[in-house]
Design a protein around this motif. Structure first.
Motif, PDB file in Angstrom:
ATOM      1  N   MET A   1     -19.343 -23.079  61.371  1.00  0.00           N
ATOM      2  CA  MET A   1     -18.827 -22.846  60.407  1.00  0.00           C
ATOM      3  C   MET A   1     -17.152 -24.026  60.420  1.00  0.00           C
ATOM      4  SD  MET A   1     -15.967 -19.279  60.572  1.00  0.00           S
ATOM      5  CE  MET A   1     -17.183 -18.044  60.533  1.00  0.00           C
ATOM      6  N   ILE A   2     -16.519 -24.858  61.474  1.00  0.00           N
ATOM      7  CA  ILE A   2     -15.777 -25.314  61.616  1.00  0.00           C
ATOM      8  C   ILE A   2     -16.749 -26.215  62.795  1.00  0.00           C
ATOM      9  CG2 ILE A   2     -13.764 -26.298  61.631  1.00  0.00           C
ATOM     10  CD1 ILE A   2     -13.630 -24.903  59.516  1.00  0.00           C
ATOM     11  N   ASP A   3     -17.982 -26.778  62.142  1.00  0.00           N
ATOM     12  CA  ASP A   3     -18.483 -28.175  62.865  1.00  0.00           C
ATOM     13  C   ASP A   3     -18.597 -29.367  62.624  1.00  0.00           C
ATOM     14  OD1 ASP A   3     -19.470 -28.308  60.675  1.00  0.00           O
ATOM     15  OD2 ASP A   3     -21.593 -26.914  60.637  1.00  0.00           O
ATOM     16  N   SER A   4     -17.965 -30.098  62.038  1.00  0.00           N
ATOM     17  CA  SER A   4     -16.777 -31.566  61.436  1.00  0.00           C
ATOM     18  C   SER A   4     -15.627 -31.355  61.459  1.00  0.00           C
ATOM     19  CB  SER A   4     -18.379 -31.615  60.432  1.00  0.00           C
ATOM     20  OG  SER A   4     -17.394 -31.968  59.651  1.00  0.00           O
ATOM     21  N   PRO A  43     -19.273 -18.354  50.724  1.00  0.00           N
ATOM     22  CA  PRO A  43     -17.947 -17.315  50.257  1.00  0.00           C
ATOM     23  C   PRO A  43     -18.059 -16.501  50.431  1.00  0.00           C
ATOM     24  CG  PRO A  43     -19.828 -18.278  47.822  1.00  0.00           C
ATOM     25  CD  PRO A  43     -20.756 -18.548  49.610  1.00  0.00           C
ATOM     26  N   LYS A  44     -18.481 -15.755  51.420  1.00  0.00           N
ATOM     27  CA  LYS A  44     -17.982 -14.456  52.367  1.00  0.00           C
ATOM     28  C   LYS A  44     -17.301 -14.753  52.943  1.00  0.00           C
ATOM     29  CE  LYS A  44     -19.417  -9.577  53.618  1.00  0.00           C
ATOM     30  NZ  LYS A  44     -20.483  -8.960  53.854  1.00  0.00           N
ATOM     31  N   VAL A  45     -17.704 -16.209  53.829  1.00  0.00           N
ATOM     32  CA  VAL A  45     -16.842 -16.100  54.867  1.00  0.00           C
ATOM     33  C   VAL A  45     -15.461 -16.713  54.665  1.00  0.00           C
ATOM     34  CG1 VAL A  45     -16.966 -17.950  56.915  1.00  0.00           C
ATOM     35  CG2 VAL A  45     -18.574 -16.509  56.458  1.00  0.00           C
ATOM     36  N   ALA A  46     -15.401 -17.579  53.705  1.00  0.00           N
ATOM     37  CA  ALA A  46     -14.621 -18.291  53.255  1.00  0.00           C
ATOM     38  C   ALA A  46     -13.436 -17.096  53.121  1.00  0.00           C
ATOM     39  CB  ALA A  46     -14.502 -19.388  52.142  1.00  0.00           C
ATOM     40  N   LEU A  47     -13.540 -15.822  52.334  1.00  0.00           N
ATOM     41  CA  LEU A  47     -12.835 -14.883  51.691  1.00  0.00           C
ATOM     42  C   LEU A  47     -12.514 -14.767  52.829  1.00  0.00           C
ATOM     43  CD1 LEU A  47     -14.764 -13.658  49.160  1.00  0.00           C
ATOM     44  CD2 LEU A  47     -12.692 -15.046  48.371  1.00  0.00           C
ATOM     45  N   GLY A  48     -13.543 -14.465  54.452  1.00  0.00           N
ATOM     46  CA  GLY A  48     -13.457 -13.852  55.285  1.00  0.00           C
ATOM     47  C   GLY A  48     -11.713 -14.289  56.497  1.00  0.00           C
ATOM     48  N   ILE A  49     -12.221 -15.389  56.418  1.00  0.00           N
ATOM     49  CA  ILE A  49     -10.432 -16.179  56.617  1.00  0.00           C
ATOM     50  C   ILE A  49      -9.219 -16.297  55.812  1.00  0.00           C
ATOM     51  CG2 ILE A  49     -10.521 -18.716  56.998  1.00  0.00           C
ATOM     52  CD1 ILE A  49     -13.814 -18.853  57.463  1.00  0.00           C
ATOM     53  N   MET A  50      -9.478 -16.386  54.520  1.00  0.00           N
ATOM     54  CA  MET A  50      -8.037 -17.082  54.022  1.00  0.00           C
ATOM     55  C   MET A  50      -7.526 -15.826  54.225  1.00  0.00           C
ATOM     56  SD  MET A  50      -7.851 -20.083  52.695  1.00  0.00           S
ATOM     57  CE  MET A  50      -6.729 -19.454  52.312  1.00  0.00           C
ATOM     58  N   LEU A 188     -16.880  -4.115  55.089  1.00  0.00           N
ATOM     59  CA  LEU A 188     -17.625  -5.237  54.552  1.00  0.00           C
ATOM     60  C   LEU A 188     -18.259  -6.331  55.658  1.00  0.00           C
ATOM     61  CD1 LEU A 188     -16.468  -4.942  50.425  1.00  0.00           C
ATOM     62  CD2 LEU A 188     -18.495  -4.207  51.581  1.00  0.00           C
ATOM     63  N   GLY A 189     -17.434  -6.299  55.933  1.00  0.00           N
ATOM     64  CA  GLY A 189     -18.186  -7.388  57.139  1.00  0.00           C
ATOM     65  C   GLY A 189     -17.755  -8.870  57.056  1.00  0.00           C
ATOM     66  N   ALA A 190     -16.638  -9.082  56.065  1.00  0.00           N
ATOM     67  CA  ALA A 190     -15.866 -10.287  56.256  1.00  0.00           C
ATOM     68  C   ALA A 190     -15.429 -10.780  57.271  1.00  0.00           C
ATOM     69  CB  ALA A 190     -14.387 -10.313  55.275  1.00  0.00           C
ATOM     70  N   PHE A 191     -14.848  -9.951  58.267  1.00  0.00           N
ATOM     71  CA  PHE A 191     -14.155 -10.656  59.171  1.00  0.00           C
ATOM     72  C   PHE A 191     -15.320 -10.625  60.445  1.00  0.00           C
ATOM     73  CE2 PHE A 191     -10.740  -7.717  57.828  1.00  0.00           C
ATOM     74  CZ  PHE A 191     -10.258  -9.070  56.490  1.00  0.00           C
ATOM     75  N   SER A 192     -15.322 -11.656  61.536  1.00  0.00           N
ATOM     76  CA  SER A 192     -16.007 -12.216  62.731  1.00  0.00           C
ATOM     77  C   SER A 192     -14.691 -12.892  63.864  1.00  0.00           C
ATOM     78  CB  SER A 192     -16.946 -12.272  62.455  1.00  0.00           C
ATOM     79  OG  SER A 192     -17.137 -13.958  62.142  1.00  0.00           O
ATOM     80  N   LEU A 193     -15.620 -12.459  65.001  1.00  0.00           N
ATOM     81  CA  LEU A 193     -14.697 -13.563  66.308  1.00  0.00           C
ATOM     82  C   LEU A 193     -14.676 -14.713  65.591  1.00  0.00           C
ATOM     83  CD1 LEU A 193     -16.497 -11.592  69.064  1.00  0.00           C
ATOM     84  CD2 LEU A 193     -13.876 -11.708  68.226  1.00  0.00           C
ATOM     85  N   GLN A 194     -15.735 -15.559  65.038  1.00  0.00           N
ATOM     86  CA  GLN A 194     -15.903 -16.880  64.660  1.00  0.00           C
ATOM     87  C   GLN A 194     -14.361 -16.877  63.633  1.00  0.00           C
ATOM     88  OE1 GLN A 194     -20.362 -17.471  63.447  1.00  0.00           O
ATOM     89  NE2 GLN A 194     -19.838 -19.192  65.475  1.00  0.00           N
ATOM     90  N   THR A 195     -14.410 -15.927  62.581  1.00  0.00           N
ATOM     91  CA  THR A 195     -13.788 -16.402  61.164  1.00  0.00           C
ATOM     92  C   THR A 195     -11.833 -16.400  62.573  1.00  0.00           C
ATOM     93  OG1 THR A 195     -13.422 -14.255  60.520  1.00  0.00           O
ATOM     94  CG2 THR A 195     -15.244 -15.320  59.333  1.00  0.00           C
ATOM     95  N   LEU A 196     -11.963 -15.167  62.839  1.00  0.00           N
ATOM     96  CA  LEU A 196     -10.316 -15.167  63.382  1.00  0.00           C
ATOM     97  C   LEU A 196     -10.180 -16.778  64.351  1.00  0.00           C
ATOM     98  CD1 LEU A 196     -10.915 -11.347  64.874  1.00  0.00           C
ATOM     99  CD2 LEU A 196      -9.532 -12.395  62.641  1.00  0.00           C
ATOM    100  N   ALA A 203      -3.649 -21.354  61.388  1.00  0.00           N
ATOM    101  CA  ALA A 203      -2.815 -20.521  60.931  1.00  0.00           C
ATOM    102  C   ALA A 203      -1.076 -21.449  61.333  1.00  0.00           C
ATOM    103  CB  ALA A 203      -2.213 -19.294  62.490  1.00  0.00           C
ATOM    104  N   PRO A 204      -1.122 -22.592  61.675  1.00  0.00           N
ATOM    105  CA  PRO A 204      -0.646 -24.002  62.223  1.00  0.00           C
ATOM    106  C   PRO A 204       0.138 -24.265  60.533  1.00  0.00           C
ATOM    107  CG  PRO A 204      -1.488 -24.034  64.517  1.00  0.00           C
ATOM    108  CD  PRO A 204      -1.766 -22.804  62.878  1.00  0.00           C
ATOM    109  N   PHE A 205      -1.396 -24.459  59.842  1.00  0.00           N
ATOM    110  CA  PHE A 205      -1.639 -25.208  58.843  1.00  0.00           C
ATOM    111  C   PHE A 205      -0.841 -24.580  57.379  1.00  0.00           C
ATOM    112  CE2 PHE A 205      -4.159 -27.390  60.863  1.00  0.00           C
ATOM    113  CZ  PHE A 205      -3.753 -28.847  60.972  1.00  0.00           C
ATOM    114  N   ALA A 206      -1.005 -23.181  57.550  1.00  0.00           N
ATOM    115  CA  ALA A 206      -0.456 -22.232  56.734  1.00  0.00           C
ATOM    116  C   ALA A 206       1.507 -22.078  56.730  1.00  0.00           C
ATOM    117  CB  ALA A 206      -1.229 -20.739  56.612  1.00  0.00           C
ATOM    118  N   LEU A 207       1.695 -22.734  58.385  1.00  0.00           N
ATOM    119  CA  LEU A 207       3.070 -21.910  58.069  1.00  0.00           C
ATOM    120  C   LEU A 207       3.834 -23.101  57.631  1.00  0.00           C
ATOM    121  CD1 LEU A 207       2.978 -20.558  61.777  1.00  0.00           C
ATOM    122  CD2 LEU A 207       3.439 -19.320  59.914  1.00  0.00           C
ATOM    123  N   VAL A 208       3.388 -24.887  58.316  1.00  0.00           N
ATOM    124  CA  VAL A 208       3.618 -25.432  57.664  1.00  0.00           C
ATOM    125  C   VAL A 208       3.673 -25.156  56.223  1.00  0.00           C
ATOM    126  CG1 VAL A 208       3.844 -28.498  57.452  1.00  0.00           C
ATOM    127  CG2 VAL A 208       3.373 -26.572  59.477  1.00  0.00           C
TER     128      VAL A 208
END
Length: 246
Positions: A1-4, A43-50, A188-196, A203-208
């Motif tokens: 998911m975030i692999d680089s 896209p489904k993963v992106a939406l679940g992360i956001m 709908l399965g948009a969340f997972s342990l990986q997305t969380l 989260a720090p970038f969202a707050l900044v």
């Protein structure tokens, strides 16, 4: 998911942009963040992360804008937005992405063209029933692509609100709509342990981004604020139309 590092840098930039846009510039272009993430993940993963990150931004921006919203206008958009969320959840698995992009982009660009034609100082006030329609479209498009900003802006920018009242109203409306989206997203399965886990990293970038957006909102003059909002609506709308047609 975030692999680089490149993927992480793009995700951090997207989330920071979402924070700045939602907290300071009417959320008109915040949905571009999900589109950026969708370039490097499904896209489904992106939406679940956001979604959790957008909810975090909503939470931290409520306090500086607390009580400064137009409650009658917020009420209308929320009343229309909840049925829109229900419709979005129902159609999520069968909706044609390109049709949605074309619809949202057309509304965004068409609205700016309409305002330029009639003149910013001579806004035509959209009636309350138009606010219900805008809220329903905002709830639906927010569910399927986190793109509820432009339909809500069509209604709110026509009401002649000051920039702080306008911004506070969008914060309140999408705080409620995003909460309404959470449970259907989970089913709908948009969340997972990986997305969380990714959410925790971002989260720090969202707050900044949210902090920058709030400060920029108060620093930017009202005319410039709405000019920036119109530019963002035009750019993001044009990008959605381009993506739909290509």
């Amino acid at each position: 998911m975030i692999d680089s590092f490149q993927v992480f840098a793009l995700a951090a930039l997207a989330v920071s942009f979402a924070g700045i846009s939602k907290a300071g510039f009417g959320s008109g272009a915040a949905f571009a963040s999900a589109a950026l993430l969708a370039l490097v993940m499904p896209p489904k993963v992106a939406l679940g992360i956001m979604l959790p990150l957008l909810m975090l931004i909503d939470l931290v921006t409520l306090r500086p804008f607390w009580g400064k919203w137009s409650w009658p206008d917020a009420k209308v958009l929320i009343a229309g937005g909840i049925p829109g969320v229900v419709a979005g959840g129902w159609l999520f698995s069968v909706a044609n992405d390109d049709v949605l992009r074309l619809l949202i982009g057309g509304v965004s660009v068409g609205f700016v063209a309409w305002q330029m034609w009639t003149g910013v100082t001579a806004r035509r006030i959209v009636p309350l029933w138009g606010g219900l329609v805008a809220g329903c479209v905002a709830g639906f498009t927010s569910f399927v692509s986190h793109a509820g900003g432009p339909p809500a802006a069509v209604y709110l920018l026509s009401r002649g609100l000051g920039k702080t009242t306008y911004q506070a109203t969008t914060v309140l409306v999408f705080w409620v709509i995003n909460i309404a989206k959470f449970v259907p997203y989970a089913f709908l399965g948009a969340f997972s342990l990986q997305t969380l886990w990714v959410d925790l990293m971002l989260a720090p970038f969202a707050l900044v981004g949210a902090a920058i957006g709030v400060k920029a909102h108060h620093a930017v003059p009202e005319r410039a604020f709405f000019a920036v909002t119109y530019v963002l609506l035009t750019l993001t709308g044009a990008k959605l139309i381009f993506d739909a047609l290509t």
